[in-house]
Each structure stands twice: as structure tokens, then as C-alpha cells.
Design a protein around this motif. Structure first.
Motif, PDB file in Angstrom:
ATOM      1  N   TRP A  81       0.577  -1.060  -0.282  1.00 52.03           N
ATOM      2  CA  TRP A  81       0.087   0.176  -0.022  1.00 52.03           C
ATOM      3  C   TRP A  81       0.566   0.923   0.230  1.00 52.03           C
ATOM      4  N   TYR A  82       1.743   1.178   0.499  1.00 54.35           N
ATOM      5  CA  TYR A  82       3.286   2.003   0.630  1.00 54.35           C
ATOM      6  C   TYR A  82       3.341   2.666  -0.611  1.00 54.35           C
ATOM      7  N   THR A  83       3.726   1.216  -1.441  1.00 54.35           N
ATOM      8  CA  THR A  83       5.072   1.126  -2.469  1.00 54.35           C
ATOM      9  C   THR A  83       4.548   1.031  -3.833  1.00 54.35           C
ATOM     10  N   GLU A  84       3.320   0.231  -4.113  1.00 56.12           N
ATOM     11  CA  GLU A  84       2.739   0.475  -5.553  1.00 56.12           C
ATOM     12  C   GLU A  84       2.082   1.444  -5.568  1.00 56.12           C
ATOM     13  N   ALA A  85       1.745   2.161  -6.865  1.00 57.25           N
ATOM     14  CA  ALA A  85       1.882   3.054  -7.651  1.00 57.25           C
ATOM     15  C   ALA A  85       0.863   3.196  -8.561  1.00 57.25           C
ATOM     16  N   SER A  86       0.193   3.923  -9.412  1.00 57.88           N
ATOM     17  CA  SER A  86       0.014   3.326 -10.909  1.00 57.88           C
ATOM     18  C   SER A  86       0.854   5.079 -11.402  1.00 57.88           C
ATOM     19  N   LEU A  87       1.514   5.031 -12.235  1.00 55.95           N
ATOM     20  CA  LEU A  87       2.182   5.917 -13.644  1.00 55.95           C
ATOM     21  C   LEU A  87       1.421   7.117 -13.611  1.00 55.95           C
ATOM     22  N   VAL A  88       1.478   7.658 -13.869  1.00 56.01           N
ATOM     23  CA  VAL A  88      -0.026   9.357 -14.719  1.00 56.01           C
ATOM     24  C   VAL A  88       1.638   9.064 -16.062  1.00 56.01           C
ATOM     25  N   LEU A  89       0.711  10.105 -17.037  1.00 58.70           N
ATOM     26  CA  LEU A  89       0.783  10.159 -17.845  1.00 58.70           C
ATOM     27  C   LEU A  89       0.913  12.423 -18.080  1.00 58.70           C
ATOM     28  N   ASP A  90       2.099  12.121 -19.233  1.00 61.44           N
ATOM     29  CA  ASP A  90       2.141  13.961 -19.606  1.00 61.44           C
ATOM     30  C   ASP A  90       1.178  13.863 -20.681  1.00 61.44           C
ATOM     31  N   LEU A  91       0.683  15.087 -21.077  1.00 61.79           N
ATOM     32  CA  LEU A  91      -0.075  15.522 -22.432  1.00 61.79           C
ATOM     33  C   LEU A  91       0.150  15.090 -23.212  1.00 61.79           C
ATOM     34  N   ASP A  92       1.226  14.345 -23.722  1.00 62.09           N
ATOM     35  CA  ASP A  92       1.328  13.193 -24.659  1.00 62.09           C
ATOM     36  C   ASP A  92       0.968  11.998 -24.758  1.00 62.09           C
ATOM     37  N   GLY A  93       0.536  11.473 -23.459  1.00 56.59           N
ATOM     38  CA  GLY A  93       0.359  10.321 -23.470  1.00 56.59           C
ATOM     39  C   GLY A  93       1.370   9.612 -22.485  1.00 56.59           C
ATOM     40  N   ASN A  94       2.978   9.918 -22.541  1.00 56.01           N
ATOM     41  CA  ASN A  94       4.045   9.337 -21.716  1.00 56.01           C
ATOM     42  C   ASN A  94       4.146   9.354 -20.477  1.00 56.01           C
ATOM     43  N   PRO A  95       4.479   8.465 -19.941  1.00 57.45           N
ATOM     44  CA  PRO A  95       4.695   8.012 -18.892  1.00 57.45           C
ATOM     45  C   PRO A  95       5.633   9.051 -18.011  1.00 57.45           C
ATOM     46  N   GLN A  96       5.340  10.049 -16.844  1.00 60.81           N
ATOM     47  CA  GLN A  96       5.841  11.307 -16.031  1.00 60.81           C
ATOM     48  C   GLN A  96       7.056  10.115 -15.296  1.00 60.81           C
ATOM     49  N   PRO A  97       8.786  10.398 -15.701  1.00 58.98           N
ATOM     50  CA  PRO A  97       9.758   9.735 -14.711  1.00 58.98           C
ATOM     51  C   PRO A  97       8.911  10.165 -13.069  1.00 58.98           C
ATOM     52  N   VAL A  98       9.445   9.211 -12.473  1.00 59.31           N
ATOM     53  CA  VAL A  98       9.423   8.983 -11.352  1.00 59.31           C
ATOM     54  C   VAL A  98      10.395   9.808 -10.505  1.00 59.31           C
ATOM     55  N   VAL A  99      10.042  10.482  -9.614  1.00 62.75           N
ATOM     56  CA  VAL A  99      11.398  11.577  -8.846  1.00 62.75           C
ATOM     57  C   VAL A  99      11.257  10.790  -7.013  1.00 62.75           C
ATOM     58  N   VAL A 100      12.279  10.060  -6.411  1.00 63.57           N
ATOM     59  CA  VAL A 100      12.358   9.715  -5.647  1.00 63.57           C
ATOM     60  C   VAL A 100      11.821  10.103  -4.068  1.00 63.57           C
ATOM     61  N   ARG A 101      11.377   9.405  -3.048  1.00 62.09           N
ATOM     62  CA  ARG A 101      10.935  10.748  -2.399  1.00 62.09           C
ATOM     63  C   ARG A 101      12.258  10.407  -0.963  1.00 62.09           C
ATOM     64  N   GLU A 102      12.620  12.207  -0.833  1.00 67.74           N
ATOM     65  CA  GLU A 102      13.643  12.474  -0.626  1.00 67.74           C
ATOM     66  C   GLU A 102      13.621  12.184   1.525  1.00 67.74           C
ATOM     67  N   ASP A 103      12.141  12.705   1.691  1.00 68.65           N
ATOM     68  CA  ASP A 103      12.461  12.604   3.253  1.00 68.65           C
ATOM     69  C   ASP A 103      12.103  11.290   3.874  1.00 68.65           C
ATOM     70  N   LYS A 104      12.045  11.373   5.176  1.00 63.41           N
ATOM     71  CA  LYS A 104      11.418  10.027   5.805  1.00 63.41           C
ATOM     72  C   LYS A 104       9.880   9.590   5.128  1.00 63.41           C
ATOM     73  N   SER A 105      10.099   7.792   4.730  1.00 63.85           N
ATOM     74  CA  SER A 105       9.115   7.323   4.454  1.00 63.85           C
ATOM     75  C   SER A 105       8.605   7.039   5.320  1.00 63.85           C
ATOM     76  N   GLU A 106       6.602   6.953   5.746  1.00 68.95           N
ATOM     77  CA  GLU A 106       5.899   6.506   6.658  1.00 68.95           C
ATOM     78  C   GLU A 106       6.001   5.221   6.912  1.00 68.95           C
ATOM     79  N   MET A 107       6.125   4.230   5.889  1.00 65.82           N
ATOM     80  CA  MET A 107       6.376   2.864   6.390  1.00 65.82           C
ATOM     81  C   MET A 107       7.435   2.429   6.801  1.00 65.82           C
ATOM     82  N   ALA A 108       9.003   3.104   6.347  1.00 64.42           N
ATOM     83  CA  ALA A 108      10.121   2.772   7.440  1.00 64.42           C
ATOM     84  C   ALA A 108      10.016   3.304   8.697  1.00 64.42           C
TER      85      ALA A 108
END
Lengths: 364, 364, 364, 364
Positions: free
Chosen positions: C305-332
């Protein structure tokens, strides 16, 4: 009760397990199918052009309701399951000893049921007793088939008969116990609830012109399932087929609804009565003038509920003649402005001479 | 609607957030406390010998109901919360411009409420507008205090007024929108439901002799909570204080119950209407002859529900005179055997000339 | 918050009414239809071989969910309804001023929706704003279509983003308000719930690698409807698609369930949060170490529930790159045996030094 | 089953009606009272400084639970009601013939119960049989006392024993029938559900180190009542005492919750299993590797549920020694990553070689 009977008869009563199915004659099979299958969601075990076999969600015997096409709307059989094959013999002997007409069919009167006996009972009702039955898929965990108003079990029958004490004594001889009744201070009995399985009733006797079928009742899991049936009937614009309720019964404590099928056969939807399986389960007696007895919220019983009922057939398929009740009628002593019904005993909340709350008089 | 008003007036309407509380005068404070606190379980914010401040489970402002002891049972104020402190000024100016009597109190008329204005509105009702209020503990997750029939929010008021179109135009000018109404083919309007928050209504106008309070309504989370209130009133042997229901409204689609407090003030318990927050939320118009409009299951409205209501007070605390409705009455055109009410349109299910289902006539 | 933004920009924010629909790209349209229509019972407004338009029971706009066949499972648009046609202009200008890519289509991007603007928002999400929409039949009283697990409204979106405070400031500038959040004593924000309509949220920000879609949520009327969805998924032997719950949220107080569609898009089923429409609705802050924050009953959050999620698209229909969270993670900070989570504050019930109840550690 | 026993013994089994009450030894009577009365709402029939007698809402015998203060938390008696006074004699003789220690007390072992026999049964459990009991007020319609999580009936016991087939054979000899069981393809039985009244069980045998009490179970009317108990425990910040659930059982189909009292005695809250009163009620066998058997939604069983249980006392009040189970443990074959558990049979939905859904492995 029935002391003379106890002296006279020797045959052992059959060990009845529960009410198991009702055979109903309907005049328009397609219309009835639309009602019981499309509106109420009962499950078809099998069907042809003449007969439809239906069961509730948690049933594992072949059916709880048989709809048979016929010229006159009526109840053709009130069928009870007995504990062993031998109990069918006992049932046959028990009624024969009482001079009742009986008919035995080793292959059953309807599909899915084996060796059975049908009788014209002392009250004029067509009763059936059987043990053998075809097991079918119990749908208990088929939540993919579960509709919002799902009927999960057959709960009981309700029969109209002129002489309730006579009927009660007969059914007690047959092994039924009484969970609740409605009486008055003159000793008149207006209704009695009789059980074999561990619920409030497998059948009830309602005082009135009879023999007639008052209703058949199916259970839901929860109260919201019953509300959904009302909502759906509203959506289908057949709310005029909602006769009474929903409400909370005084007697039985169940949450209830009464609706009418296309022939006017009455169906109750019912949930959450209580456990009666202990040998000394207390019998509850209600005063006929207590206006919470039939509806715990004091909502009035509509007159049609007292007066309308379905004919029952003899073993030749002819309607039994209806005999008029001679005792006082519950409707007459309660619906009318007789001043004898009460919400609470006057001494509890009222000043002397003050009127006690009686909702019906306020309505029309 | 109200075109002339739109031309004549210049003051901006206040931005009303929602109905917030009702001030009720009750004649026996202890009896009212027993009803609202012990039976219904509303939560006491504070109280003394003269006044009790009550709130619902999920409320965070000081109260939703004020019970004040007085000689004549009546509604003293219908209070609305506005969006900003300045909206109180706007309300004062808006009513002043219409020639209505207003009274401003910087410290509020009741505890827990700050700067407020009360007005005698064009229909004769005592309306209040305020922004400032004391925040109290929102009990939302205090499930240790949650009773089986818990009232979780104030939902709406309902007002009786003789001229519904006039009242509707006034409230539309004030910023309310209409979610539903009941009309007939002659153009008579019998009732209208008006909202600011995103539900079916913050107040409704019911055609009848007025100005009077028809009822105040609280919400529950689920339908079973409402059934429990009925069951508890049965257990307390006050089922004669259940006036109507439970049932499913046609209008609003909510599951409902009407009960009466010791002074006869009517309280609705209500749940599960629908979202109205979109700017183009469709208005639903019901035919007064549709007998599912007030109860989706076709159960009849009791006459007292049409005729009885509570007085309202002017700003001096005197009851407003009641003006008789001149338009047709909903009760007269529907409860009587006028033959115009229907469960469904005749053409849908019936043969030509056949009677359509109309349940009320079958009842008494 | 976002003081610099407030200084820099001049465009007025659009008046957003509510979250309105999500466009999802699915890889197997038939499988997705089986899930959303056959299992969940959403209603098809229209469909063809490429796209299915679905709506919830009480919706009157064209759809709440668009399933579009495509090569990569992703969210293509988070669409909000605005109050007026002019608010679409405002939305376009507001994002343009912030340097975001926008695309305006007068005839809409999908069927049933008119003039719209889509943007790549400052967090990388594809947002849409529209006013014009086709009205369709609101099924509110079509109880003949009401299934036992009926989804009655779209409730909210939930978005994964690395920097929650940044996202929160942006959405506050856009006009959203914060109902609840999760923080720690170091000032880290783990999640925030943001609303326009009068519920707890129209969207939420969950801290994590993003931009990604965490879930879309639909409401039911009552809690039993959610239980039925679980029961049905059990009956269909797809209980492995039940990811988490059912349970009661701490945040929002809603009763909830998380399930996974055939592409792994997460769907929440949700009911009974609370009213937030008052201007001073209190914001609730939860301690990330409170183990009732995400489940009021202390049941652990599954790691997926913390780690999995769906990609989102830009306006051309290409997946947006995923940026890593730098703050502490709630799961951790909570799922691991870090000793910092608690059921209650130690001082309340425990002896000094005694372990406070923390259920997760007892599980595996 | 137990063929040798059938040959050897002659005494008739008593006619057992149902499980009736449990006597529990608790180490802190005030803490236990807070749990069972204040949190769970059981009704006190009578109490003193040493013992509290509690009953459920619909009970009419003196009690369903006796809390007795003592030095070691344990179960002191599993009491069954029998049909007649003579059945107490039969029970005494039946166990005596089997060489079990028995103790007869004409005035009962606890208040409210008359002539009784207690035995150390072949599995080491302290069983009691009685007919005589004091009737008390059945609260069925006392809705003024009905709390939102009301426990309405005692439903069953659950016992941990090392050798389930041995225990099952013994209980079948005693007259119990088996409704459901959990097995594997090697013929190992992991658990069995046994009934006398017409529900899924009066007691169940769970394979493990024993004799120990696994839990006592009370019923509610509806599912929301169980959810309320969770919500209330959350509000009281004792969610760490929620051990498992709520969920839907595969076995029994009931909606369930497991919670822990202050001594760690486990209590199940349970609703909506099914009718078993027919003589040929089908026995349902579950595969131990079916991960919907214990939770229909596939939610994992927490290890403590398998390993923790309460001691039971001998007739002198000393704890019975615990014997280790030698057969395979259900936890070992299912909780671990053994690859043998499944949501569905692989052939149904998966490609060859593809992993079938198994939720637990996804969790930690």
C-alpha cells in the motif's frame, strides 16, 4: 389442552424438523415468476411451462416454494420435513387415526421430494410430510449472486383458522410448541405462534375465516435487506403491492414487511426473531388491546391484513370451503374506536382520566 | 421569480453556509431533557435551570439545539451560519432594506454564539445569522459515547408557510437553491426544498397555515440507527410519539422518521439524501398526485403531519399570528378519496379503465 | 505557506467544485470491464472497443471514470469540475502563469465533456478542469438496479508525490483546504487531505516516489455495502485482489477497503467521513507514530500500500518520470520495529518502562 | 470413528441442548468487569467481590459467563444445558463409564444453576451439564438498554486440543454433529466444528497444544454491531486488544472479530452463520491450503491466534498440563512461505507456472 385427544389416540407423532416448502397455485405463471424471481430474487432450481421450483439463498433441499399454474389461486400444500423416513409412516398413521384423509406417494407429489404423505388436516389444511429430498447447491457463499434484498431462508407459514385454541391443541399434539400468543381478558385467543425448529415459529394460527393461507415468510440477513425490497418495489412502481410495514413486530420481535404477489398471495419478509431451542423457552402472551403487539412502534395494522387470505385446496385440488370465525375478531376489537387499545397502561404515565396514546385514531 | 424584488433591492445577500441551530421554547425543561438527551442521545454542551445547549455527535460548533424554558411551546430562532463576520452585516442590511425588523447583538442571543443578527423575515419567521461561535469537542471518533440511534448532524429545518411560491422567491433572493418541489398541473406549489450546504436542503417550505415550524431534522449514519430509535421508543412505551414512518421519502430519497417531543415539536430523523453541490444540480419536481412523492413505498401520510406544527415567536418573544393558506391543501388533494392519486401512471401496467393502485383507500 | 508564490502570481484561481472523473489507461479493456462493471457494478454511460465511460449510482454528469485501452497502465487525467465556464479560462491562465504546459480543447478530451483544459501541473500530474458536461439519468431511485455493493458517488483521488509540503502549498493556492494531515515531531509531513466539496477530501497527497496515482475512491451508502464487495470477491476467488481492509480510517474516520483492478490500479471503497463545509472547519493533525492514524483499529498497513502506485501520463500520453522521495518514508518509520509507534501514549495505561500495545510486531 | 468406544460403552449420552455458559478465572476482577460490562455491554445478573454473573441481551437463563477472581487466568468450566433433569444423570454415568472424574452438586457449582455434574473429560477439559436454572428477564425488547455493539446471544466455545480426530470422535459419541472441518490431502485434520443447537457450532476443536480454551463467542444481530465494537476499542485506545479481524470466515460463513480480555482470554464476536437443523445437513470440508478457509477475503491469520490460548482447570482448580500437538500445525503449513496455500486453484485463472494469489506473502 386436548385432554380427550390425548386419551383417545395412540399413534406417535412424527418428529417434525421444520417447515420446508409451500406449494402455491398461481393463475399467471409468468407474472408470478417476475415477482418471485425478478423482484424478490429467489433462485430457480428447475422450471417448465407448468411449474417453477424456487429456493432461498441458504437452502440445500430442492425447493422452498413451488409455483404451479392453475385456474384458482390457492395454497396446495404446506410441507414439513421430518427427521427420518419412518416419520413419514408416523405422520400417515397419526392422521389416519384422527380420521383425516391421507394420500401417500413414494415418489413424491412434486419434483425433488421423495416418499411423502399429504393429509387434509383437522383444520382443513393440506399438510405434507417428507424426509427424502434432493440436495442442491447451497448458495451461502455465492456472494456473486447475492442481491441487495436477498431472501436467505424460508422462515414460516401463517394459517387463518376460525378456532385458534382448537388448532393450537391439535398442533401441540403433533409436537409443536407455542412461543407466543395474543389473548384478551375474557379468555379469547386471537393468534398463536408454534415452532419445531429453534425460532419463534414454523407456523402460526391467526384467528379468522378459514382454512386459509395468511402468508409465507422468508428471512433476510439484516434489516436493510428488507428496506431494499421496499425501495425496489417503489422503483418498479408497484408500491401498492406493499401491504403493511416495514415495521418491528411486538410478537416475535422480528423486523417485518408484508407484500402481495400477483394473485394476492401474501409474502412476509422477516428477520431477527430469537432462539427458542431450550426446553423451557418462556411463552409470551400479549394482550389484544396492547397496540404494540403487532407493531412495536404502534403503527396500525391495515384492515386488509386481517381480512384477506388465500384459499387452500383439498387433496383433489378443490378449494376448501371457508368457515366463518365465531369468536371476536382482532380487527374489530382493536382497529375500531373501541377505546380499549393502549400504548402503555394508563397508570404509568397519565393523569387519571387522561387519554392514553393510541395512534390509529389519529390517522384518519 | 421575484423579478420585482431583484429590481428594487441593492443589498448583497449574506453568504449562508448552512442551517446551524434551532432555539426552541419548551414548557417542561426536564421532560424535554429526558426526550432529547435520554431518548435521542444528543450531547449536552452546557445547561442550567433555564436553558440546555445540545449538539449532535459530529458537530464542532457550540450547539445545534437550544431548549429554553418558557410559557408557550414555540420556535424562537432558526439560526444560520454565514461564511464571514461581514456576512452578519450583510444579513442585517439585506433584511433592513426589505423593511424587516432586525436586532443585532454583538455578544449573541445565546451562549456559545457571538455577533448575531435576528430578524422577523418576510414570511414571519425569526431568522438568525452568525459567524462567531465557540468550538467544542467534535465527538466524531468518540465511539465510546456512540449510542445505537446516534444523531450525528443537524440536517435541516422545515417551515410551514401559506404561500410557497412567495417564500421560495424570497429564499432564492437570499441565495438558496431549490433541489426539489411538489406541484400540480394547475401550477399550485405545495412544497419546496431549499439548500445552501451540499445536501437536499437546509430548510424546506411546506404549504399550510403559517408561519409555523414544521420540524427540525437530525441525521444518522445508517438506516438501522433510525430503526433503533423506533425500537427504543417502543421499549419506553412512547410509540404514540412516533407520528409517521419510518419510511423512504420520494422527495430527497432520504430514509426518515417523524417523532414528537413532549411539547409536540416535531423532530425528523433522516439519513442518506444526495449530493447537490454542482452548480447545475437538477431540480426534481413531483406531481402532488404521485403517491410515492412523500413516501416512496406509498405508505400514507398521517393527517396530523399536514395539520400540526409549532408556533414561532417574534423578536419580542410573542407568538406570530398564524395566517391560513388559501391555495389548495396537499392533504385535501391526496388523502381524501379524490381518485387523482396514483402509484403509477395508468397506462403503464393497467388495462383501460382499471383502477391504479392507491394504497391509502385500502386502509380504513 | 507558499509565500513566494503568493507574491509572484496574479491570476485568480478557478472555483473548483469537486473531483469529477479519472481517465485511466488499462491494458486489457475486457478484463477491466469485468472488474468495474461485473464485479463493482459501475454503470456504463457509453462504450466502444477503445473506451468505456462509467458512472456511479447517484451521478448526473456523463461519467466518473473513463477506461481507455492503451499499452501502459497509467492515469491520463485527474478531472475537476469548476463552477462556471469562465473558470476554465481561469484555470488555463493560472497554470500558464506558473509555466505549466496547458492544452485547451473546446470540445473536450473525452465524450460527454465540453470545453476543457488539461495541464501538466507543478507536481507532474495531468489535471483537467471543465464545466460543460452532458447530463445523464441520475439513478438515485433506480433501486431495481441497486446491487448489494453499490457504488453511489465518486469520492476522491489520492496522489503520490515526493514533497508533500510543496504539493500542499500548491493546492492551497489553487483553492483547496486541508482537512487532515500526518506529521512527525521533526516537522516532516507524510500526507495531507485536501477538499473543495464538503467532505474530507477531493484529493490527498501521500508522500512517496511520484508523481503517481495512489488510488481513486468511490462511496457506498453504508458499511455493509463494502463488506459485500469483499464477500463477492471471495466468492469469485479473487480475494488476492483485496489489498487492505476493510477497516476504519483514523484520518477521515471513513470505513474503507482497498482493492486492485486487473492492471494494479488501486480503488478505494469508502463511506461515512464527515462534513467540512464550515469556513473554520478544524484541521486534524495525526502523529505518524500513532498506529491508529491509518487504521483506527490498529490493523497494520500492508507494505504494498505504501510502495505500489500507478504511473501518470504527460499531455503527450507518455509516462511521467518518477522522482524518489527524499524525506523519511511513513512505512519505514512505522512498519518496521522502530519502537516509536504506539496505540496509546505510554503514560495513560502502562507502568513506566512497559511496552505499549503495537499490534504489527505481533503478527509475523 | 471411535468404533472401539461404540463397542465398549453402554451408557446413553445425555441430550445436550446447547452451550450455555463459561466460567472464567480472571486475575483482576475490576479490570475484567470494565472489559465485559463497560466495553462489551454484557448485562450483570448479580455480582459480589469475588464473582460476576453476566448474560447476553436475549438470554433468559441466569448467565452465559461467570467471571471468578483467582490467582491464575484460566477456564474453569464449559457448561452445557441438557434437555431434562435426567440428562444430568445420564451425563454423569456416561463420563463415569469412560473412567472420567466427575463431581455432582445438587445445588450447582455457581449461582443460578441447580443440579449439575462437572467432569474432567477425555481431552482434559472441565465440562459441566445442567438442566435447572433460574430464569431471569429476557431483555430482547429492552431497546432502551440496547447498545450499538450489543451482544445478543452466547454462540459457542472453541477448544484447543492436540488430537482433533480423537476429540471429534468423543464429541460425536456424546451426540454432537460435525458441520465443517479443515483437513489436508494427507488426512490430517486441523480443526472441526461441532453442534447441538441449529447453528454451525456449540464448540469447535482447534488443533494445537492443549487442553486449552481458544475462545468464547457471542453473537450480535448485524455486522455493523461488530464494527462498532472495533470503533469503540479504538476510541478507548485499546486497539492492541483487537487481535484479528473483523472479517468473514470461510468456515461457518460468519462475520467475526477476535479480541482479548485483560487476562488474554480470547473473545470472538460473531454473526450470521447458517441453519444446521436438518438431519442430513451437509458437512463442509476445507483444504488447509485454501487461504480463504479462515478468512473469506484472504486476510492472514495472525500467529498469536494459532499459538495463544487459555489454560483450563481440573476439578480441584489446578491448571491441566498442556500436551504438545504432534500432528502438523495449521500455522506452519499456511503462514509460512511454503507455496502450498492458494486463493484459487491454479488452473482457473492463471497461466501454467504463474503464481497464484497468496496475500500473506505480500505483507511483510
Amino acid at each position: 389442552m386436548s385432554a380427550s385427544a390425548a386419551e383417545t389416540f395412540n399413534a406417535a407423532a412424527p418428529d417434525i424438523v421444520r417447515c420446508a416448502y409451500l406449494e402455491l397455485v398461481v393463475t399467471d405463471l409468468a407474472a408470478s415468476r417476475a415477482f418471485y424471481v425478478d423482484v424478490l430474487g429467489l433462485h430457480v432450481t428447475e422450471e417448465d411451462d407448468e411449474v417453477i421450483y424456487l429456493r432461498s439463498f441458504e437452502e440445500f433441499i430442492h425447493h422452498n416454494l413451488v409455483l404451479r399454474k392453475g385456474p384458482v389461486a390457492a395454497a396446495a400444500a404446506f410441507a414439513y420435513r421430518v427427521r427420518t423416513p419412518e416419520d413419514v409412516d408416523r405422520a400417515e398413521a397419526w392422521y389416519a387415526e384422527r380420521g383425516c384423509r391421507t394420500e401417500r406417494r413414494r415418489d413424491g407429489f412434486v419434483k425433488g421430494i421423495g416418499d411423502s404423505v399429504r393429509v387434509e388436516d383437522p383444520l382443513g389444511f393440506p399438510y405434507e410430510f417428507f424426509y427424502e429430498t434432493e440436495h442442491v447447491e447451497r448458495l451461502t457463499q455465492r456472494y456473486d449472486l447475492y442481491n441487495a434484498g436477498e431472501l436467505v431462508r424460508l422462515d414460516h407459514f401463517n394459517q387463518v383458522t376460525p378456532d385458534v385454541p382448537k388448532g393450537r391443541a391439535y398442533l401441540e399434539d403433533l409436537g409443536f410448541k407455542v412461543s407466543e400468543d395474543i389473548k384478551d381478558s375474557d379468555g379469547v385467543t386471537y393468534a398463536a405462534w408454534m415452532y419445531r425448529k429453534q425460532t419463534v415459529h414454523d407456523t402460526a394460527l391467526t384467528g379468522g375465516d378459514g382454512p386459509r393461507l395468511h402468508h409465507i415468510a422468508f428471512s433476510t440477513h439484516e434489516k436493510h435487506n428488507i428496506i431494499q425490497i421496499c425501495d425496489k418495489m417503489g422503483a418498479l412502481r408497484i408500491s401498492d403491492r406493499i401491504e403493511r410495514g416495514p415495521g418491528r413486530h411486538g410478537v416475535s420481535n422480528a423486523f417485518y414487511l408484508y407484500i402481495l404477489d400477483p394473485d394476492g398471495h401474501r409474502v412476509e419478509i422477516y428477520t431477527q426473531d430469537y432462539y427458542t431451542g431450550d426446553p423451557d423457552n418462556p411463552t409470551v402472551s400479549w394482550d389484544v388491546h396492547d397496540n404494540q403487539r403487532r407493531d412495536w412502534w404502534g403503527n396500525p395494522v391495515v384492515p386488509s391484513w386481517y381480512t384477506e387470505a388465500s384459499l387452500v385446496l383439498d387433496l383433489d385440488g378443490n378449494p376448501q370451503p371457508v368457515v366463518v370465525r365465531e369468536d371476536k375478531s382482532e380487527m374489530a376489537v382493536t382497529v375500531g374506536a373501541d377505546g380499549f387499545s393502549y400504548t402503555r397502561q394508563p397508570s404509568e404515565f397519565e393523569e387519571p382520566g387522561e387519554e392514553v396514546g393510541f395512534k390509529l385514531g389519529k390517522q384518519l
